[in-house]
Design an enzyme around this catalytic site. Sequence first.
Site, PDB file in Angstrom:
ATOM      1  N   LYS A   9       0.809  -1.215   0.000  1.00 50.67           N
ATOM      2  CA  LYS A   9       0.000   0.000   0.000  1.00 50.67           C
ATOM      3  C   LYS A   9       0.854   1.282   0.000  1.00 50.67           C
ATOM      4  CE  LYS A   9      -3.993  -2.200   2.294  1.00 50.67           C
ATOM      5  NZ  LYS A   9      -4.955  -2.117   3.430  1.00 50.67           N
ATOM      6  N   TYR A  49     -12.262  -2.153  -3.591  1.00 53.47           N
ATOM      7  CA  TYR A  49     -12.726  -2.324  -2.205  1.00 53.47           C
ATOM      8  C   TYR A  49     -14.240  -2.177  -2.085  1.00 53.47           C
ATOM      9  CZ  TYR A  49      -8.203  -2.603   0.310  1.00 53.47           C
ATOM     10  OH  TYR A  49      -6.994  -3.003   0.840  1.00 53.47           O
ATOM     11  N   ASN A 112      -2.026   0.440   6.708  1.00 51.84           N
ATOM     12  CA  ASN A 112      -1.464  -0.776   7.291  1.00 51.84           C
ATOM     13  C   ASN A 112      -0.615  -1.591   6.312  1.00 51.84           C
ATOM     14  OD1 ASN A 112      -3.558  -1.717   5.777  1.00 51.84           O
ATOM     15  ND2 ASN A 112      -4.620  -2.775   7.433  1.00 51.84           N
ATOM     16  N   HIS A 115      -2.207  -5.405   1.619  1.00 45.21           N
ATOM     17  CA  HIS A 115      -3.508  -6.058   1.450  1.00 45.21           C
ATOM     18  C   HIS A 115      -3.248  -7.492   1.027  1.00 45.21           C
ATOM     19  CE1 HIS A 115      -7.413  -7.257  -0.200  1.00 45.21           C
ATOM     20  NE2 HIS A 115      -6.713  -7.739  -1.209  1.00 45.21           N
ATOM     21  N   GLU A 126      -9.497 -10.877  -7.610  1.00 46.32           N
ATOM     22  CA  GLU A 126      -8.556  -9.774  -7.412  1.00 46.32           C
ATOM     23  C   GLU A 126      -7.337  -9.901  -8.324  1.00 46.32           C
ATOM     24  OE1 GLU A 126      -9.824  -8.907  -2.761  1.00 46.32           O
ATOM     25  OE2 GLU A 126      -7.781  -9.552  -3.199  1.00 46.32           O
TER      26      GLU A 126
END
Length: 137
Positions: A9, A49, A112, A115, A126
């Site tokens: 991320k 998302y 964070n 993913h 995905e």
Amino acid sequence: IERTLSIIKPDATTRNLTGKINAKFEDAGLRIVAQKRIQLTKAQAGEFYKVHAERPFYDELTTFMASAPVVVQVLEGESAIAKNREVMGATNPADAAPGTIRAEFAESVGENSVHGSDAPETAKEEIAYFFSGLELV
Ligand code: ATP
Ligand code: MG
């Protein structure tokens, strides 16, 4: 053998943590079989998302995911989905086990660092969202 979709991320790419995170994957026996650095638009982050569309953090999450480039990758290995989630650690770094990516690198529950797909069906979806068949060997 299983494959899963991983995203490094924006908080991690901007801090040059891609190599350290990839080392954690490889040390855990996960092979990086495809990888590219891309910049998501907010709309693309929102589509990715969309299961979280009704959650209070959706706008914050999609703004964050579009804030800087991400590295999208396909990881392969025995039980790759579960193994990847184990290496990532809990969503909130405060709850993440020592040695996990989120324990070591994540800045907050939102920012964070990584993913990972959560089930075989989502992994398949995905991976196809980011990679064409020609990019996967
Ligand atoms: P990911 O789907 O990114 O692998 P996850 O499966 O551990 O993470 P989810 O519950 O699917 O967690 O949430 C997706 C992402 O939304 C989280 O990784 C985090 O970036 C963000 N998020 C989750 N909960 C919060 C929250 N309470 N506040 C802000 N952001 C959050
Ligand atoms: Mg999730």
